[in-house]
Structures are given as C-alpha cells and as structure tokens.
Design a protein around this motif. Sequence first.
Motif, PDB file in Angstrom:
ATOM      1  N   ILE A 187       0.835  -1.207   0.000  1.00  0.00           N
ATOM      2  CA  ILE A 187       0.000   0.000   0.000  1.00  0.00           C
ATOM      3  C   ILE A 187       0.869   1.256   0.000  1.00  0.00           C
ATOM      4  CG2 ILE A 187      -1.568   1.348   1.446  1.00  0.00           C
ATOM      5  CD1 ILE A 187      -3.003  -1.252   2.137  1.00  0.00           C
ATOM      6  N   ILE A 188       1.968   1.233   0.770  1.00  0.00           N
ATOM      7  CA  ILE A 188       2.903   2.371   0.767  1.00  0.00           C
ATOM      8  C   ILE A 188       3.498   2.566  -0.628  1.00  0.00           C
ATOM      9  CG2 ILE A 188       5.125   3.192   1.641  1.00  0.00           C
ATOM     10  CD1 ILE A 188       4.456   1.839   4.302  1.00  0.00           C
ATOM     11  N   ALA A 189       3.843   1.452  -1.297  1.00  0.00           N
ATOM     12  CA  ALA A 189       4.425   1.538  -2.636  1.00  0.00           C
ATOM     13  C   ALA A 189       3.437   2.133  -3.629  1.00  0.00           C
ATOM     14  CB  ALA A 189       4.871   0.148  -3.094  1.00  0.00           C
ATOM     15  N   LEU A 190       2.173   1.703  -3.565  1.00  0.00           N
ATOM     16  CA  LEU A 190       1.160   2.237  -4.467  1.00  0.00           C
ATOM     17  C   LEU A 190       0.887   3.705  -4.181  1.00  0.00           C
ATOM     18  CD1 LEU A 190      -1.363  -0.763  -4.534  1.00  0.00           C
ATOM     19  CD2 LEU A 190       0.430  -0.214  -6.179  1.00  0.00           C
ATOM     20  N   PHE A 191       0.878   4.060  -2.895  1.00  0.00           N
ATOM     21  CA  PHE A 191       0.705   5.467  -2.522  1.00  0.00           C
ATOM     22  C   PHE A 191       1.823   6.318  -3.108  1.00  0.00           C
ATOM     23  CE2 PHE A 191       1.996   8.944   0.240  1.00  0.00           C
ATOM     24  CZ  PHE A 191       0.826   9.682   0.363  1.00  0.00           C
ATOM     25  N   ALA A 192       3.062   5.844  -2.974  1.00  0.00           N
ATOM     26  CA  ALA A 192       4.216   6.608  -3.462  1.00  0.00           C
ATOM     27  C   ALA A 192       4.147   6.803  -4.971  1.00  0.00           C
ATOM     28  CB  ALA A 192       5.518   5.883  -3.084  1.00  0.00           C
ATOM     29  N   GLU A 193       3.735   5.760  -5.701  1.00  0.00           N
ATOM     30  CA  GLU A 193       3.702   5.868  -7.161  1.00  0.00           C
ATOM     31  C   GLU A 193       2.664   6.896  -7.612  1.00  0.00           C
ATOM     32  OE1 GLU A 193       3.092   5.503 -11.190  1.00  0.00           O
ATOM     33  OE2 GLU A 193       1.526   4.789  -9.846  1.00  0.00           O
ATOM     34  N   THR A 194       1.465   6.855  -7.034  1.00  0.00           N
ATOM     35  CA  THR A 194       0.429   7.809  -7.431  1.00  0.00           C
ATOM     36  C   THR A 194       0.743   9.213  -6.928  1.00  0.00           C
ATOM     37  OG1 THR A 194      -0.868   7.101  -5.498  1.00  0.00           O
ATOM     38  CG2 THR A 194      -1.411   6.106  -7.615  1.00  0.00           C
ATOM     39  N   LEU A 240      12.293  -3.317  -5.604  1.00  0.00           N
ATOM     40  CA  LEU A 240      13.469  -2.496  -5.290  1.00  0.00           C
ATOM     41  C   LEU A 240      14.058  -1.859  -6.550  1.00  0.00           C
ATOM     42  CD1 LEU A 240      15.200  -4.775  -2.626  1.00  0.00           C
ATOM     43  CD2 LEU A 240      14.174  -2.536  -2.236  1.00  0.00           C
ATOM     44  N   ILE A 241      14.071  -2.607  -7.646  1.00  0.00           N
ATOM     45  CA  ILE A 241      14.570  -2.037  -8.898  1.00  0.00           C
ATOM     46  C   ILE A 241      13.683  -0.880  -9.348  1.00  0.00           C
ATOM     47  CG2 ILE A 241      14.936  -2.515 -11.354  1.00  0.00           C
ATOM     48  CD1 ILE A 241      15.721  -5.365 -10.549  1.00  0.00           C
ATOM     49  N   SER A 242      12.382  -1.039  -9.196  1.00  0.00           N
ATOM     50  CA  SER A 242      11.468   0.040  -9.581  1.00  0.00           C
ATOM     51  C   SER A 242      11.694   1.275  -8.727  1.00  0.00           C
ATOM     52  CB  SER A 242      10.014  -0.425  -9.451  1.00  0.00           C
ATOM     53  OG  SER A 242       9.653  -0.614  -8.096  1.00  0.00           O
ATOM     54  N   LEU A 243      12.053   1.078  -7.479  1.00  0.00           N
ATOM     55  CA  LEU A 243      12.325   2.219  -6.593  1.00  0.00           C
ATOM     56  C   LEU A 243      13.535   3.010  -7.082  1.00  0.00           C
ATOM     57  CD1 LEU A 243      11.818   3.776  -3.975  1.00  0.00           C
ATOM     58  CD2 LEU A 243      13.323   2.177  -2.815  1.00  0.00           C
ATOM     59  N   CYS A 259      12.570   5.031 -10.010  1.00  0.00           N
ATOM     60  CA  CYS A 259      11.702   6.134  -9.598  1.00  0.00           C
ATOM     61  C   CYS A 259      12.530   7.285  -9.017  1.00  0.00           C
ATOM     62  CB  CYS A 259      10.724   5.624  -8.554  1.00  0.00           C
ATOM     63  SG  CYS A 259       9.102   6.346  -8.692  1.00  0.00           S
ATOM     64  N   PHE A 260      13.543   6.947  -8.238  1.00  0.00           N
ATOM     65  CA  PHE A 260      14.427   7.953  -7.664  1.00  0.00           C
ATOM     66  C   PHE A 260      15.115   8.754  -8.765  1.00  0.00           C
ATOM     67  CE2 PHE A 260      16.304   9.807  -4.108  1.00  0.00           C
ATOM     68  CZ  PHE A 260      15.982   9.112  -2.944  1.00  0.00           C
ATOM     69  N   ALA A 261      15.691   8.033  -9.722  1.00  0.00           N
ATOM     70  CA  ALA A 261      16.408   8.704 -10.819  1.00  0.00           C
ATOM     71  C   ALA A 261      15.464   9.571 -11.646  1.00  0.00           C
ATOM     72  CB  ALA A 261      17.085   7.662 -11.700  1.00  0.00           C
ATOM     73  N   GLY A 262      14.270   9.042 -11.943  1.00  0.00           N
ATOM     74  CA  GLY A 262      13.307   9.801 -12.732  1.00  0.00           C
ATOM     75  C   GLY A 262      12.842  11.057 -12.031  1.00  0.00           C
ATOM     76  N   ARG A 306      10.128  11.619 -16.837  1.00  0.00           N
ATOM     77  CA  ARG A 306       8.765  11.086 -16.788  1.00  0.00           C
ATOM     78  C   ARG A 306       8.713   9.643 -17.309  1.00  0.00           C
ATOM     79  NH1 ARG A 306       5.042  12.845 -13.560  1.00  0.00           N
ATOM     80  NH2 ARG A 306       3.300  12.537 -14.977  1.00  0.00           N
ATOM     81  N   ILE A 307       9.538   9.335 -18.307  1.00  0.00           N
ATOM     82  CA  ILE A 307       9.575   7.964 -18.820  1.00  0.00           C
ATOM     83  C   ILE A 307      10.100   7.010 -17.749  1.00  0.00           C
ATOM     84  CG2 ILE A 307      10.752   6.452 -20.471  1.00  0.00           C
ATOM     85  CD1 ILE A 307      10.606   8.801 -22.478  1.00  0.00           C
ATOM     86  N   LEU A 308      11.171   7.411 -17.053  1.00  0.00           N
ATOM     87  CA  LEU A 308      11.697   6.571 -15.967  1.00  0.00           C
ATOM     88  C   LEU A 308      10.667   6.392 -14.864  1.00  0.00           C
ATOM     89  CD1 LEU A 308      15.421   7.704 -15.531  1.00  0.00           C
ATOM     90  CD2 LEU A 308      14.595   5.406 -16.075  1.00  0.00           C
ATOM     91  N   GLN A 309       9.984   7.470 -14.506  1.00  0.00           N
ATOM     92  CA  GLN A 309       8.933   7.363 -13.493  1.00  0.00           C
ATOM     93  C   GLN A 309       7.820   6.422 -13.955  1.00  0.00           C
ATOM     94  OE1 GLN A 309       7.722  11.453 -12.749  1.00  0.00           O
ATOM     95  NE2 GLN A 309       8.837  11.485 -10.825  1.00  0.00           N
ATOM     96  N   ALA A 310       7.469   6.496 -15.227  1.00  0.00           N
ATOM     97  CA  ALA A 310       6.388   5.663 -15.750  1.00  0.00           C
ATOM     98  C   ALA A 310       6.744   4.181 -15.726  1.00  0.00           C
ATOM     99  CB  ALA A 310       6.059   6.100 -17.183  1.00  0.00           C
ATOM    100  N   VAL A 311       7.937   3.834 -16.200  1.00  0.00           N
ATOM    101  CA  VAL A 311       8.364   2.432 -16.225  1.00  0.00           C
ATOM    102  C   VAL A 311       8.468   1.882 -14.804  1.00  0.00           C
ATOM    103  CG1 VAL A 311      10.222   0.866 -16.879  1.00  0.00           C
ATOM    104  CG2 VAL A 311       9.540   2.697 -18.431  1.00  0.00           C
ATOM    105  N   SER A 312       9.047   2.670 -13.907  1.00  0.00           N
ATOM    106  CA  SER A 312       9.183   2.244 -12.515  1.00  0.00           C
ATOM    107  C   SER A 312       7.822   2.101 -11.846  1.00  0.00           C
ATOM    108  CB  SER A 312      10.032   3.259 -11.742  1.00  0.00           C
ATOM    109  OG  SER A 312      11.295   3.430 -12.348  1.00  0.00           O
ATOM    110  N   GLY A 313       6.939   3.059 -12.119  1.00  0.00           N
ATOM    111  CA  GLY A 313       5.598   2.972 -11.557  1.00  0.00           C
ATOM    112  C   GLY A 313       4.838   1.766 -12.070  1.00  0.00           C
ATOM    113  N   SER A 314       5.045   1.426 -13.334  1.00  0.00           N
ATOM    114  CA  SER A 314       4.405   0.252 -13.910  1.00  0.00           C
ATOM    115  C   SER A 314       4.858  -1.016 -13.194  1.00  0.00           C
ATOM    116  CB  SER A 314       4.739   0.169 -15.397  1.00  0.00           C
ATOM    117  OG  SER A 314       4.083  -0.911 -16.003  1.00  0.00           O
ATOM    118  N   ALA A 315       6.163  -1.118 -12.922  1.00  0.00           N
ATOM    119  CA  ALA A 315       6.690  -2.275 -12.184  1.00  0.00           C
ATOM    120  C   ALA A 315       6.107  -2.338 -10.778  1.00  0.00           C
ATOM    121  CB  ALA A 315       8.218  -2.198 -12.127  1.00  0.00           C
TER     122      ALA A 315
END
Length: 468
Positions: A25-32, A94-97, A100-103, A120-129
């Motif tokens: 839930i924390i991960a989903l919150f962070a992505e949105t 962890l890889i998606s995190l 997300c940091f870099a993006g 934004r592309i890095l954020q999108a791919v990481s968020g998808s994972a």
Amino acid sequence: MASEKQLPWGYRWRSSRGFIISTIIIALFAETFLYGFVVPILSYMLEDRLRMDPSQTQRMTTATLTVHGFSSLVSAPIIAHFADRTPNRKTPLLISLAGCFAGTLLVASTWSVETLFIGRILQAVSGSATWIAGFATLTDNVGLDHMGKALGTAMAFVTAGQLCGPTVAGTLLELVGYWPTWSAPLLVLCLDIVARLLMIERRELPLDQPKSAKLAAPREPEECERAPLLPPSSHADESRDYHAVTNEAEQPRSSRSFYRIMFGDARIVASVTNTLLFATLISAFDATLPLHLRDAFQWNTLSVGMVFLSLQVPSICLGPLVGWLRDRTGARGPATIGWALTAPLLWLLGVPGEKRFPWASAETNGEAIFITGLISIGIVFTLIRGAGTMQLVAATKDMEAKDPKIFGEFGGTSRMSSMGEVAFSLGAMLGPLISGTLSEQVGYFYMNIFMGVICLPVALSCFVFFRV
C-alpha cells in the motif's frame, strides 16, 4: 531448532501478511503521489524554468502526461512477463524504486524539455513495475472473500496519493519555493525504500527449504521398503519423466496463449474497459482542470491544488466501505450505478464558465456549482474505482481454480496485474490526449459532454458482465 537460528531478524512481523500488505500500500501510494505531484506545478516548470510561451503550456502539459501513459503501456507487458517467471517479487519492487528515484531527480531538475521527458519515462516504467508486482503480491496474500476490503483500502491510499501529490505540490510551491517543494516526494521515496527492504516474502524464508525437504524425506524409506516387493522396472520413472517433459513443454505454450485466453472471456474485457475509462477520466482532470480553473475563475496554483481535495477526499473516506459492500453484493450493482451517475455529473461540471449559462458564470454561482459537481463526482467515483481490478482478479482466480496450470508454473498473477496496468496506462495516455485536444478545439464544456457520453456503454457492460 537449527532452522530457527537461520531466520532473519524480525521475520515474524516482517513476513506477516499485514506487513506485506502495508508495504504494498505504501508503494502504491508513493507511485500515485509522484504521478500527480507534478500536475499543479507543471505550468510553472514550463513557463518559468524552461521559459516557454504560455500559449504552449496546454500542449506541453498534454504531451508530458501522455508520454507517461505511453511508457507505462509499452513496458507493462514486458515487466509482467519476467515477473511471472520470478517467484520473489521483492527484487522487482526495489529495482522500480531505483528507477523512480532517478526519474524524480531528472524531472525536478528541469534542465531541458528532453530531461523532463526522460524523467517522466523513468517514473512511468518504474511505476508500472510497482503496480504489477504490488498488485500481484496483494492478490497472493488476500483471499477472494476479502478482496473487496483489501482493494478498497489500497485504493483509498492510492487516492490519497493522487490527492496529496497535487495538493502538497501546489501548496509548497506557493509557501516555500521550488526546490524545497521537491523534498516531499524524496521523503516519500525514503519511506518506501525502508518498507521494501524490511519486507520478507514468504518464499524468502529459510523455513521453506527444510519444510520442502521434510515433505520429500518420507518418500525414500517408503521406496526402500517397497523395493524388494516390486519387480525392478523403469516404466514408472519413464512415465514420470514423460509427464514432466510434457508439462514443461506445455508451460511455454500456455504462457504464449495467456492473453488469448484472457481476452476470450467477456468478464475480462468488461473489467479492462472499466479500468481504461476510469483512468481516462482521472488523467483528463489532471490535464484540463488547472488551466480551466485559471482561465474561468483566475485561481492560482494553491487554489488549484486544493480543489483536488473535493474530488479525492470522498474516495479516501468511503473506499473501504464500498469494498466491504462489494464483498457482500458483488461489483455489478455499485459499478453500474457509478458509471450511470457520472455521465450527467460531467455535464454539470462543464457548465460553470460557459457563456451560454450566465447563471453559472464566475460572477454568480459558477464556483459553487463547480465544487458541488466535483464533490459529487468524487463520491460516485468510489463506486467505480477498483471495480475493474476486483472483477479481473475474480475472473482469473476462477480460471485457475478450474485449471491450476492454465497459466504456467507460477500462475498468471503478474500478467493479470499487467492487464490492469496496461489499461490504466492507456487511459492515462488517452485522457490528456483526448481531453487536451477537445478542450482546445471545441472547449471545456463539449469535452465534458463527450466524456459523459462514453460512460453510458461502460455502465451497460458492467451490468451485463460483472458478477453479482
């Protein structure tokens, strides 16, 4: 006793179902949170930091949000393919995190338009994972009888992320300036990484190996005891080997036919359509609300950030309650009613600021009507949000209950999650593209009418194909 000594520190609570669900839930919150954070400050980033002409702001806002959805759309099936071949889902998280940091750092820097889009592309791919691995883990740890409550709670936090992102960004930009504003998403990412490092999936536990060894151990004495009594023959072994080879040969074939099987089921198509249009509406709000409110009512970024409260707070408060209702009655009724009510409310939302309705102008009742319509849509959205995902999970589990190996050795949970992610990403891409184009060409009012009309066939599909 030996196996107890091998267990990592705090494994009981770190591997508990409650902690795993909380981490997801924390991960989903962070992505949105990260997705919506840029929305109210994007015009500032484009006009003040990149020195763009204000006339280009709507077009660039549309492009920035669209590229996010497109990147998620392309990457989701690839991520899901490998995730379903990996029993441990902590590593993809962890890889998606890291991505997300870099993006986030690239987006915050805003050195150039190219940097903004790469971020934004890095954020999108990481968020998808994050969504794929997160929902797959959630599905594995929650039974279908409690899926409504679990998804309702998860969606409440997802909504909180969608709400807090624009609200926090708009407020901090007005109060403390640009760079201190970006400390908020970095703090959220730090909490996310701590939770993910602490989480232990059940498959990671050292206890699993002794357990499997224990299951295998009784077979050896039993076989030794039978050996003198049975004629020596290799047929049994050959038969086992033959079936093993056959099963192994079937797995790639079932993997390749996953999407053919899924899209051959009308329940799946209705679920995906539900998620697709909901994402289209949400992203349409992100793309058009800030500029419409600035033009119609001359609201600043702080006011625009606060107006998202009226859209999202109802979902936070009512999400778990609606999830409980779905567990008892099914998703059909709430989703059908929600989509049917959304259509007229979208029309109402387009009325304020339209010249043909002087009773709803900025000088009369326009602001009150707009906020009332937005709050009403927020309440109705609680009946829609997560309904497609719940139906998708239910239909997939029903298929796997009839044939446990239908989607391969590790199941199709990640690929099922990717279908929801692809639908949401496609909606996130189409929403800004359609709403931004229509808003520019025919105006905000007619754009809302178009969005309202396409809600009606979705309501019909929910009524016909969703389970009671």
